[in-house]
Design a protein around this motif. Structure first.
Motif, short mmCIF file in Angstrom:
data_model
loop_
_atom_site.label_atom_id
_atom_site.label_comp_id
_atom_site.label_asym_id
_atom_site.label_seq_id
_atom_site.Cartn_x
_atom_site.Cartn_y
_atom_site.Cartn_z
N ASN A 196 0.04 -2.84 3.66
CA ASN A 196 -0.30 -3.85 2.65
C ASN A 196 -0.69 -5.17 3.29
N SER A 225 3.48 0.89 -0.43
CA SER A 225 3.50 -0.30 -0.87
C SER A 225 1.90 -1.03 -0.74
N ARG A 227 -0.65 0.57 -2.15
CA ARG A 227 -1.05 1.13 -3.30
C ARG A 227 -0.60 0.00 -4.67
N LYS A 228 0.37 -0.11 -4.26
CA LYS A 228 1.38 -1.02 -5.41
C LYS A 228 0.55 -2.42 -5.52
#
Length: 255
Positions: A196, A225, A227-228
């Motif tokens: 991230n 993480s 993607r989130k």
């Protein structure tokens, strides 16, 4: 959803009514009942074949996306082990959210549990199509060359793109414009999923360059993480193959 009638349930009334009719109308009625029973049996015996045909059609319809996601989510670790955990999760998600509902609507939902391995094998086959050119081995090896490579792909898609200088880019490796929409891109030529940190950098770059869109482009996949965070900050996570067909939408432009 209720289970479909068993073969015994389907044959019960044709046999009973056919037997009763034969007492009144003779051998012709019995032959007609036999023909009905034969049709039911043939239809039932072909159910597995129709099930497989439907699964293949669903997987083939999404084959290009499945192949791309498989390439993104599989990578070699430093010990040359193929790590496919992300792809296995993606494959299960596709079966649960795309294949299973279609099978349920078509009346084959009861077969999914007993034939799951068969379904997974069909999805794997659809996702194993060769990677389009340029092949991974032909990609630039260093980061700066990869940035120029991504800019060239955007140019082919109709963007006016340029790779920024190695320093002072404020998180943007490529800046591109098309139809009044500005895009900033972080380019990552990695051997493992991107974290991230790249998403955080491109979010800052979007603000600095007053861009409408922000994206992280990689030859590898992305960590959960990443993607989130990307979903929460409206950042696109792309494979470089996506750039050749990337086009701005009217809704992309910030007001």
């Amino acid at each position: 959803m209720a289970a479909p009638p068993s073969i015994a349930d389907r044959l019960f009334w044709p046999v009973v009514l056919g037997g009763a009719a034969s007492l009144w109308f003779g051998p012709r009625a019995l032959a007609a009942a036999g023909a009905v029973v034969a049709v039911i049996l043939l239809h039932r015996l072909g159910r597995g074949r129709r099930f497989r045909r439907l699964v293949r059609a669903i997987a083939a319809h999404h084959g290009e996306t499945l192949a791309l996601r498989r390439r993104q989510e599989c990578y070699l670790d430093p010990y040359d082990n193929l790590i496919a955990d992300g792809w296995l999760r993606e494959r299960d998600y596709f079966v649960a959210r795309t294949v299973a509902p279609r099978l349920e609507r078509a009346g084959y939902g009861d077969l999914l549990a007993s034939r799951r391995d068969e379904v997974l094998a069909i999805v794997e086959e659809a996702a194993s199509r060769p990677e389009p050119e340029p092949a991974e081995a032909d990609l630039p090896d260093d980061g700066i060359a990869y940035e120029r490579f991504c800019a060239a792909l955007l140019e082919r898609a109709g963007w006016h793109a340029r790779a920024t200088r190695a320093s002072g880019d404020q998180g943007a490796d490529v800046i591109a414009e098309c139809d009044g929409t500005r895009l900033v891109v972080q380019c990552k030529r990695y051997a493992r999923p991107v974290g991230n940190g790249a998403v955080q950098e491109v979010v800052a770059a979007r603000s600095y360059w007053s861009a409408d869109l922000a994206a992280v482009v990689s030859n590898a996949g992305f960590t959960p993480s990443a993607r989130k965070l990307a979903a929460a900050t409206d950042v696109r996570l792309l494979h470089h193959d996506d750039l050749a067909t990337l086009a701005p939408r009217p809704s992309d432009r910030r007001r």
